[in-house]
Motif scaffolding. Structure first.
Motif, PDB file in Angstrom:
ATOM      1  N   ASP A  87      44.615  43.613  49.274  1.00 53.60           N
ATOM      2  CA  ASP A  87      44.011  42.673  48.118  1.00 53.60           C
ATOM      3  C   ASP A  87      43.368  43.525  46.958  1.00 53.60           C
ATOM      4  OD1 ASP A  87      41.632  43.273  49.624  1.00 53.60           O
ATOM      5  OD2 ASP A  87      41.244  41.416  50.212  1.00 53.60           O
ATOM      6  N   GLU A  88      43.254  44.673  47.143  1.00 54.40           N
ATOM      7  CA  GLU A  88      42.693  45.490  46.271  1.00 54.40           C
ATOM      8  C   GLU A  88      43.404  46.636  46.023  1.00 54.40           C
ATOM      9  OE1 GLU A  88      38.400  47.294  44.528  1.00 54.40           O
ATOM     10  OE2 GLU A  88      38.494  46.313  46.436  1.00 54.40           O
ATOM     11  N   VAL A  89      43.925  46.896  44.717  1.00 54.55           N
ATOM     12  CA  VAL A  89      44.810  47.925  44.435  1.00 54.55           C
ATOM     13  C   VAL A  89      44.410  49.024  42.874  1.00 54.55           C
ATOM     14  CG1 VAL A  89      46.791  47.182  45.676  1.00 54.55           C
ATOM     15  CG2 VAL A  89      46.494  46.814  43.395  1.00 54.55           C
ATOM     16  N   THR A  90      44.773  49.903  43.012  1.00 57.66           N
ATOM     17  CA  THR A  90      44.914  50.669  41.672  1.00 57.66           C
ATOM     18  C   THR A  90      46.065  50.434  41.014  1.00 57.66           C
ATOM     19  OG1 THR A  90      43.722  52.344  42.424  1.00 57.66           O
ATOM     20  CG2 THR A  90      44.431  52.877  40.422  1.00 57.66           C
ATOM     21  N   LYS A  91      45.956  50.147  39.606  1.00 54.20           N
ATOM     22  CA  LYS A  91      47.069  49.724  38.796  1.00 54.20           C
ATOM     23  C   LYS A  91      48.082  50.700  38.896  1.00 54.20           C
ATOM     24  CE  LYS A  91      48.231  48.256  34.017  1.00 54.20           C
ATOM     25  NZ  LYS A  91      47.711  47.679  32.634  1.00 54.20           N
ATOM     26  N   GLY A  92      49.332  50.247  38.885  1.00 52.76           N
ATOM     27  CA  GLY A  92      50.576  51.173  39.236  1.00 52.76           C
ATOM     28  C   GLY A  92      50.946  51.424  40.494  1.00 52.76           C
TER      29      GLY A  92
END
Length: 816
Positions: free
Chosen positions: A277-282
């Motif tokens: 539910d939380e990622v780094t863009k890309g």
């Protein structure tokens, strides 16, 4: 079927008997009727047993020539019986359950052998899989296995959910298996819950047996396949169950058995979950739809207002995704994915590189759709939302590691750094006072979190970085800049970027020349090395100005790292200098790669021209400077050296022992012979040899090729067990040589400072005293002698006579 076949065969035998013995027909008919009645009762009992948990045994002819009578035919439910020629037995079967026979006669297992003389008296779990022959038959051994299995929803052949979840609301599940030992044994099924309790009776549909054989063809038509019907309505929602399949007798382990699980989903609780539910863009992330009916299609959407890239690429067309697309406008529309429930779960993916770095809502709709609905804005607005999840997209990061402080125009550098997951390409920008301008070296890809441009001339690819000054340099995610080349400071700050202050400085020339003791030996090569950052695109130039004004030129190749290192022999150059005082200059062009204002073609041709103009050395130097470093507006760089170009020389200066007295060495000391030379140590060697003296031939010959720019060399020579006396030592290098004498003695007294002072004092005092005494004595004696002579009889008479003669001569002169 087996019972029915037996009854038919009994009736047939009875008819034959009546025809042969008609007088006994009535009695035998009664007996036979009672027997048949008993068989029918047993058949009903057997059928009752089958419906209460077991299946009627399949008895068959296993191999050719085997006995197929009811009592001896092979029984797959017990794994025992007779086996004829051509049959296959399986590793791990019990030999005690098997009777091999050929045309009604038993063949012992030990008589069945393979090429390695191994037999079938027993059949091990690792029995060699080959042919075994004996007694007129051949038996083959194979490995037993369940080659495939599925937990199929709805019906045999339905979607496989083994290892996953069967959707809520689904009632029927079929455990299907394909196995190669159907002729040997049936398969048993066992179902256990998460507490390891046997719930097989509850799980199987009404009347479904726990044992099935491939030959019974109840659920399938293939002799190698079996299937069991499980009633999911009898099982608990949310519970995980374990299914085990294995042979009914010996074949119950290894590849002959399988174990797998399934979970009963919750009915009517369609849900959406994210793998992260939380990622780094890309980064790419996945989602699962659970609780839907098998084969149903559901829609998943993201508002286009959260999309910064291409909306049709937000959802990835992977796994169970049937269709992706977009609707509406960028401010009022959706990116969507149509996903099928397959195996109890519908799985898809999201490419967060297309999303804004913010909290993004992912919506799931409960409506059951077909495989190819017409999806538009109004269609999505008419659907009923079922579940949603928030995906937090964090901004990615890039870091520029080099260059970040200084840069010299014209130099080639490696530009490198790191990037976070999701950043696939980066670009370089530079800024003076206004917007950031793209450095035209193109974008480069990120691999394993790192990026690099190799050997790039930033000055040649940027109007900003080509001139000295202080600027800003930035690396940015290549997916974020607009199509135009420039970015404002605000755009750069909002983008995934990293900026630094960089100073672009004038190229500085550094050079050194291997001049030895202020000289270069005629015939030697001079090593010229240094750094010329900014001169990568052109060579540096070395000029030798001779004492008669001639100028010799040599190019110094500048490498990609901006350095040069060359050995130059002046004698090998055109217009080489004569012996005498020579001036050497090392010169590089400025940022434009051209000397001066460009009035000369090359420094080599200019040197040739100057050499032919009959100039003095100083005039030649000034002529060259006038078109290079001293030309109007020139940014050329130069550095100079002066040396005496002369014959090669070597000198012996000292020969000392441990006492430190030059020319005197004690026997047994390490004698140090030292001197100077003007030869280059890289190409020459100094050889030291004692050439004369009582034990000259016994002295070792020593060499050295180690000395610095001062030309001072030394060697050590051992004098142990050599004879005392006077010796001569010679040093040679090339054609030059020099000698020195020294003495070798048993002992050499080391003069000390105290002794010297005492000796000096004593000598001074003694000399003073002696001089004073002698002078005093001589004066006293002379005085005494004079006094004594005047007073004494002898010396006084003589003086008196002299005085009388002088007086007489004076008187005669006056008379005249």
């Amino acid at each position: 079927m087996a019972v029915r076949s037996a009854v038919d065969r009994s009736a047939q035998k009875a008819r034959v008997a009546n025809a042969v013995h008609p007088t006994m027909t009535e009695t035998r008919s009664k007996i036979r009727a009672l027997f048949l009645t008993g068989l029918m009762v047993m058949s009903v009992f057997a059928m009752t047993m089958a419906f209460s948990g077991s299946v009627a045994a399949v008895q068959h002819d296993r191999g050719s020539g085997g006995d197929t009578t009811t009592s001896n035919a092979w029984d797959t439910s017990t794994g025992s019986g007779n086996i004829g020629g051509g049959a296959i037995v399986f590793q791990g079967e019990s030999a005690g359950d098997i009777t091999f026979e050929a045309s009604g006669s038993e063949v012992l297992g030990q008589s069945l052998t393979n090429n390695d003389q191994e037999n079938l008296a027993s059949i091990a779990s690792d029995q060699p899989t080959t042919a075994y022959t004996g007694g007129g038959i051949t038996i083959y051994v194979e490995s037993p296995e369940i080659s495939d299995y599925e937990f199929q929803t709805g019906s045999v052949g339905g979607a496989d959910i083994a290892g996953s979840t069967v959707s809520g609301g689904q009632s029927d599940l079929y455990v299907w298996a394909d196995y190669n030992y159907a002729e040997a044994e049936d398969l048993d099924i066992e179902v256990t819950d998460s507490n390891d309790l046997d719930v097989t009776g509850e799980a199987l549909a009404s009347g479904e047996p726990t044992t099935r054989g491939g030959l019974d063809n109840t659920q399938t038509s293939d002799d190698s396949e079996v299937a069991w019907h499980i009633n999911l309505d009898n099982l608990d929602e949310g519970e995980q169950y374990t299914v085990a399949l294995e042979g009914t007798d010996d074949l119950d382990s290894g590849d002959a058995a399988i174990t797998d699980t399934f979970t009963v989903g919750t009915e009517d609780e369609l849900s959406l979950s994210l793998s992260s539910d939380e990622v780094t863009k890309g980064e790419s992330t996945t989602y699962d739809i659970e609780g839907g009916a098998e084969g149903d299609y559901h829609l998943v959407t993201i508002d286009r207002s959260d999309v910064t890239g291409t909306a049709t690429e937000v959802f990835r067309n992977i796994e169970d995704t049937a269709e992706v697309g977009q609707t509406g406008t960028s401010s009022n529309g959706y990116a969507y994915a149509l996903v099928e429930i397959d195996g109890g779960v519908g799985t898809g993916g999201i490419d967060t590189g297309e999303l804004d770095d913010t909290d993004v809502t992912v919506d799931l709709y409960s409506d059951v759709l077909g495989s190819s609905p017409t999806v538009d804005q109004s269609f999505i607005n008419s659907l009923t939302g079922q579940d949603d999840q928030t995906l937090t997209v964090n901004e990615g990061s890039v870091t520029l590691e080099n260059p970040t402080q200084f840069y010299v125009p014209g130099s080639e550098v490696n530009v490198n750094g790191t990037a976070s997951v999701g950043v696939s390409n980066v670009e370089l920008y530079a800024r003076d006072n206004n917007d950031y301008e793209r450095v035209t070296i193109g974008s480069t890809s990120v691999s394993d979190g790192e990026f690099e441009w190799d050997d790039v001339d930033l000055g040649a690819n940027s109007n900003i970085l080509g001139l000295p000054g202080t600027y800003r340099i930035a690396v940015v995610d290549a997916s974020e800049p607009a199509s135009d080349a420039d970015m404002t400071t605000t755009e750069m700050a909002q983008a995934t970027s990293d900026t630094h202050t960089i100073r672009v400085t004038e190229a500085e020339l550094e050079a050194s020349a291997s001049i030895i003791n202020g000289q270069l030996a005629d015939g030697d090569s001079l090593n010229i090395a240094g750094a010329a950052p900014g001169a990568v695109s052109s060579d540096a130039d070395a000029l030798f100005y001779g004492p008669r004004g001639n100028v010799a030129h040599s190019s110094l190749a500048v490498g990609s790292d901006g350095t040069f290192d060359e050995d130059v022999n002046p004698n090998g150059l055109a217009d080489s200098p004569r012996q005498g005082t020579v001036v050497l200059t090392v010169t590089t062009p400025g940022r434009d790669g051209t000397y001066g204002t460009g009035s000369i073609g090359s420094l080599s041709s200019e040197a040739s021209t100057v050499s032919g103009d009959d100039l003095t050395q100083q005039q030649a130097i000034e002529r060259i400077a006038g078109v290079t470093t001293e030309d109007t507006g020139s940014d050329d760089k130069t550095t100079s050296f002066q040396f005496r170009f002369t014959d090669g020389r070597v000198n012996v200066d000292t020969a000392t022992g441990e006492a430190g007295v030059n020319g005197q060495v004690a026997i047994g000391d390490e004698m140090t012979v030292a001197g100077t030379t003007n030869w280059q140590p890289e190409d020459n060697v100094v050889t030291v040899e004692v050439i004369d003296g009582p034990s000259a031939a016994e002295f070792p010959v020593e060499t050295t090729d180690s000395w610095g720019t001062d030309g001072q060399w030394n060697v050590s020579i051992n004098t142990t067990d050599l004879e005392p006396g006077n010796y001569t030592v010679e040093a040679t290098s090339g054609a030059a040589s020099d000698v020195m004498s020294f003495s070798l003695a048993e002992e050499v007294t080391t003069p000390t400072e105290e002794t010297t002072e005492e000796t000096t004092e004593q000598t001074t005092e003694e000399t003073t005293e002696q001089t004073t005494e002698q002078t005093t004595e001589m004066t006293t004696e002379q005085t005494e002698e004079t006094t004594e002579g005047q007073d004494g009889p002898g010396f006084g008479v003589a003086l008196a006579l002299i005085a009388l003669v002088a007086a007489a001569l004076l008187a005669v002169r006056r008379n005249n």
